[in-house]
Motif scaffolding. Structure first.
Motif: not given
Ligand code: HEM
Length: 215
Positions: A3-4, A7, A19, A104, A111, A162, A165-166, A169, A172
């Motif tokens: 993921g990083t 990003l 990518e 998820i 996805a 998105s 998700h970011v 991230y 977390i």
């Protein structure tokens, strides 16, 4: 890690193909991670008392009094012992599970929007396919056979996921760092082998645990 790389793909000098490959691998790892969390949540119905929902979800009068006891004792310099999660640990585990679920759900959706991968891939292919194009011919990172207006609508629909998700991230990362410090602090203060117990499932108690007699 993957993921990083997505990003910071520009800073890392990843090509478009690079990518796309990292995104695809990230999604497959994401599927395994999702199955893993799903199994853990099922285990909360079937596992022993420490694996169960009431040892995970920090709600209810039982939890509130447990937390009050724990904080009052800590204020007096006493560190209460628990066979399961202590009340703050329970809160942390719950926060981590919610964050992982957010990853998820947003990840599975992206996805579909970005790579047309299951479970939502075919739904987004149908959404953006140009008139007369067989939706299954719509492939990731190729715009020849998509309807540009529908594609723009789909990207607008994707944006909040998105963002979730970011942002999750980063949350977390914060929760992981907090978790590491809290485990080290609790192990030093209580003398309980918290770190090895995460692998063995066996805690060695230097005294009586608060939840010793809980069923
Ligand atoms: C703890 C778990 C996860 C972490 C830390 C994570 C992290 C990330 C990060 C940092 C990005 C880059 C975001 C961007 O550039 O906009 C990303 C992108 C992505 N993630 Fe995850 N992810 C996780 C789980 C998942 C799961 C479970 C899936 C789906 C099965 C998934 C699917 C995706 C997809 C499709 C992208 C690509 C978005 C794009 O096109 O840039 N992720 N992830």
């Amino acid at each position: 890690m993957l993921g990083t790389m997505i990003l910071y793909h520009r800073d890392l000098g990843l090509s478009d193909e690079g990518e796309a490959l990292v995104q695809t691998i990230h999604v497959y790892v994401g599927y395994i991670f999702a199955i893993n969390l799903f199994v853990r949540l099922i285990w909360a119905f079937a596992g022993n008392r420490f694996a169960r929902w009431d040892n995970l979800i920090p709600v209810g009068s039982g939890y509130t009094s447990k937390l009050r006891n724990y904080l009052n004792a800590a204020r007096e310099g006493k560190h209460l012992l628990y066979l399961g999660h202590n009340p703050l640990g329970q809160l942390a585990v719950f926060a981590i599970i919610i964050a992982l679920l957010a990853m998820i759900i947003s990840g599975l959706l992206m996805a579909g929007t970005d790579l047309y991968m299951p479970p939502f891939g075919s739904y987004f292919q149908n959404w953006v396919a140009a008139a007369g194009v067989n939706p299954s011919d719509v492939i990731a990172h190729v715009r020849d056979n998509v309807d540009e207006t529908a594609f723009a609508e789909m990207r607008a629909f994707r944006r909040p996921f998105s963002t979730i998700h970011v942002w999750t991230y980063y949350i977390i990362i914060g929760l992981v760092i907090l978790h590491i410090f809290a485990v080290i602090y609790t192990e030093v203060k209580t003398g309980v082998n918290l770190i090895s117990a995460m692998f063995t499932g066996k805690k060695v108690m230097p005294g009586e645990a608060e939840d010793e007699d809980e069923k």
